[in-house]
Design an enzyme around this catalytic site. Structure first.
Site, PDB file in Angstrom:
ATOM      1  CD  GLU A   1      30.580  42.518  45.848  1.00 46.57           C
ATOM      2  OE1 GLU A   1      30.703  43.382  45.480  1.00 46.57           O
ATOM      3  OE2 GLU A   1      32.254  42.255  45.099  1.00 46.57           O
TER       4      GLU A   1
ATOM      5  CE  LYS B   1      33.356  44.253  48.166  1.00 41.44           C
ATOM      6  NZ  LYS B   1      34.171  45.461  47.389  1.00 41.44           N
TER       7      LYS B   1
END
Length: 340
Positions: A177, A222
């Site tokens: 992420e 992500k």
């Protein structure tokens, strides 16, 4: 359930199901509870998460996995059933947030480096034993007219890559992420600036993943969407989708099985509308959601910390999960957004 990283990664993003980010730290969940005047205690946090995890329709139909905070990974419901068992019984996968937060980066004013690599291998072994099959690590990238610096992006990308490699060694799927924040000011954070920063960040992240010998087939990305800063919001849903897909196609290898977007500073409906529009394009990856507030806000307000409101909270959670499941298939429509 298969223990192959590649199979778990696909299961996390397939079939219009997505991830529930229920990994709020103790300090963050306190801020959420403050909005409903509820004291944050181990019991109140347990009751709230139990309300979500026992939403059978939502969990079985729309939620593929749940990102947990360490406390929640080991917590039990009021009847003594471990939360991990409740999540598994719904056909969902338990996951765990493993970073220890973004801290100010020495010599880089206004930028942060995410910590948590020390002892991570040992922690991952314990998390695997407790039932976690995927993990999450968030690198935070500030956007302004002068930020981010290349040094900050590179340092965060290296940390993400080391984390991902450690996860795969521990038979855990890493969610990578790199979040380019949506907090920018109108003058220095329009959609063009976001596209520029997101593209360069993702390029560096995938360079570092390659250097760390991370298997792309056994990970999930992500990212943020390409969007104006929350204080400079002008771009249409269609433009956000088009610019986001353009950046992703330039930077994300097709070997990555799936992308699960964060909702960042978007409203609940914005996050759903943008996800659906993105899925209207021909994409080489499965694209779904990994939302926290965009799945939980209306449920939290409906529940309001009261046992008699559990069913109302679950209805709201199920509605939001269903809307985002439709968006993950590219079939959400605004007229579906009615009260649950």
């Amino acid at each position: 359930m298969s223990e192959r990283l590649e199979d778990i990664a696909v299961q996390m993003v397939a079939g219009g199901r997505g991830l529930l980010a229920a990994d709020e730290s103790t300090s963050t969940i306190k801020k959420r509870f403050d909005t409903i005047n509820l004291e944050s205690t181990e019991t109140s946090r347990r009751d709230y998460r139990e309300m979500l995890f026992r939403s059978d329709e939502a969990m079985k139909k729309y939620i593929s996995g749940v990102i947990l905070f360490e406390e929640t990974l080991y917590q039990k419901a009021t009847d003594g059933t471990p939360f991990v068992d409740i999540i598994r019984a719904a056909g969902s996968i338990p996951g765990i947030k493993v970073d220890t937060g973004a801290k100010p980066m020495a010599k880089f004013p206004g930028e942060t480096i995410t910590e948590g690599l020390d002892g991570l291998g040992e922690r991952l072994a314990k998390y695997y034993e407790a039932g976690a099959r995927f993990a999450k690590w968030r690198g935070v990238i500030a956007i302004s007219s002068s930020l981010p610096t290349r040094g900050s992006v590179r340092a965060n990308a290296q940390a993400l890559a080391r984390y991902a490699a450690l996860c795969q060694e521990a038979k855990i799927v890493p969610i990578v992420e790199p979040e380019c924040l949506m907090d920018g000011k109108p003058g220095d954070h329009n959609i063009d600036r976001c596209a520029e920063v997101t593209e360069s960040t993702l390029q560096i992240v995938f360079e570092e993943l390659a250097e760390a010998r991370v298997s792309l087939e056994g990970m999930i990305l992500k990212p943020n969407m390409v969007i104006d800063g929350k204080n400079a919001r002008k771009a249409s849903v269609a433009e956000v989708a088009e610019r986001t897909v353009q950046v992703l196609k330039r930077t994300v290898p097709s070997a990555v099985p799936g992308i699960a977007f964060l909702s960042g500073g978007q409203t609940t409906e914005e996050a759903t509308a943008h996800l659906s529009a993105i899925n209207g394009f021909d994409l080489p990856w499965l694209v779904t959601f990994s939302y926290g507030r965009a799945l939980q806000d209306s449920a939290l307000k409906a529940w309001n910390g009261k046992p008699e409101n559990v069913a109302a909270g679950q209805r709201e959670f199920t509605h939001r999960a269903e809307m985002n499941s439709l968006a993950a298939k590219g079939s959400w429509k605004k007229d579906l957004e009615q009260a649950a």
